[in-house]
Design a protein around this motif. Structure first.
Motif, PDB file in Angstrom:
ATOM      1  N   THR A  26       1.299  -1.052  -0.162  1.00 57.41           N
ATOM      2  CA  THR A  26       0.297   0.667   0.128  1.00 57.41           C
ATOM      3  C   THR A  26       1.051   1.140   0.042  1.00 57.41           C
ATOM      4  N   GLN A  57      -1.568  -1.417  -4.169  1.00 58.33           N
ATOM      5  CA  GLN A  57      -3.003  -0.380  -3.696  1.00 58.33           C
ATOM      6  C   GLN A  57      -2.533   0.589  -3.604  1.00 58.33           C
ATOM      7  N   GLN A  85      -6.886  -0.386  -9.353  1.00 58.03           N
ATOM      8  CA  GLN A  85      -5.361  -0.398  -8.418  1.00 58.03           C
ATOM      9  C   GLN A  85      -5.358   1.024  -7.350  1.00 58.03           C
TER      10      GLN A  85
END
Length: 156
Positions: A26, A57, A85
């Motif tokens: 992330t 992401q 994404q």
């Protein structure tokens, strides 16, 4: 690694690229407009593409997307290529006065400018305790957002 202090645009951008390159899962970013982040620069684009190709992401929050729309065509192409994404959100009026700026990678690495008008800040690589406050703040900011930049809404 120890906390690194910085006070120049060059240092900020180098540390931001280091932060992006550290990310595997992330990237959570907040900046009023991303004017100094170089999200469309070829090096940043390559780092983000690598991150997204490996199923990362990317979540961005801004007060305004005008800079990204006008000046970062590579980022807009990235958004188009990886729209599933990447989530770009805009703050609501209630928090539109926030002025800090930060990027958190995988909840353990952070680059933070204390005020978005200045390059003074700090970076901390692979230190989860240094990101805790910013992550809590990010969740509170995220809760006060609405959908922002999306592929196709910028004339692509």
């Amino acid at each position: 690694m120890e906390k690194q202090l910085f006070d120049s645009r060059t240092q900020f951008q180098a540390l931001l690229q280091d932060c992006i390159s550290e990310a595997r899962l992330t990237l959570q970013m907040f900046d009023p407009n991303y004017e100094w982040w170089q999200l469309g620069h070829s090096r940043t684009d390559a780092l983000l593409r690598h991150f997204l190709q490996h199923k990362g992401q990317l979540k961005l929050v801004a007060h305004s997307n005008a800079h990204l729309e006008r000046n970062e065509p590579r980022f807009l192409k990235l958004l188009e290529d990886y729209s599933h994404q990447i989530e770009c959100r805009l703050t609501t009026r209630s928090i539109a006065t926030l002025t800090d700026s930060f990027c958190v990678a995988d909840g353990v690495t952070i680059v933070r400018r204390f005020h978005s008008d200045h390059f003074r800040g700090e970076a901390d690589i692979n230190n989860p305790s240094s990101t805790q406050t910013s992550l809590e703040r990010y969740e509170a900011i995220w809760a006060e957002t609405q959908p922002g930049l999306r592929p196709g809404t910028t004339g692509l």
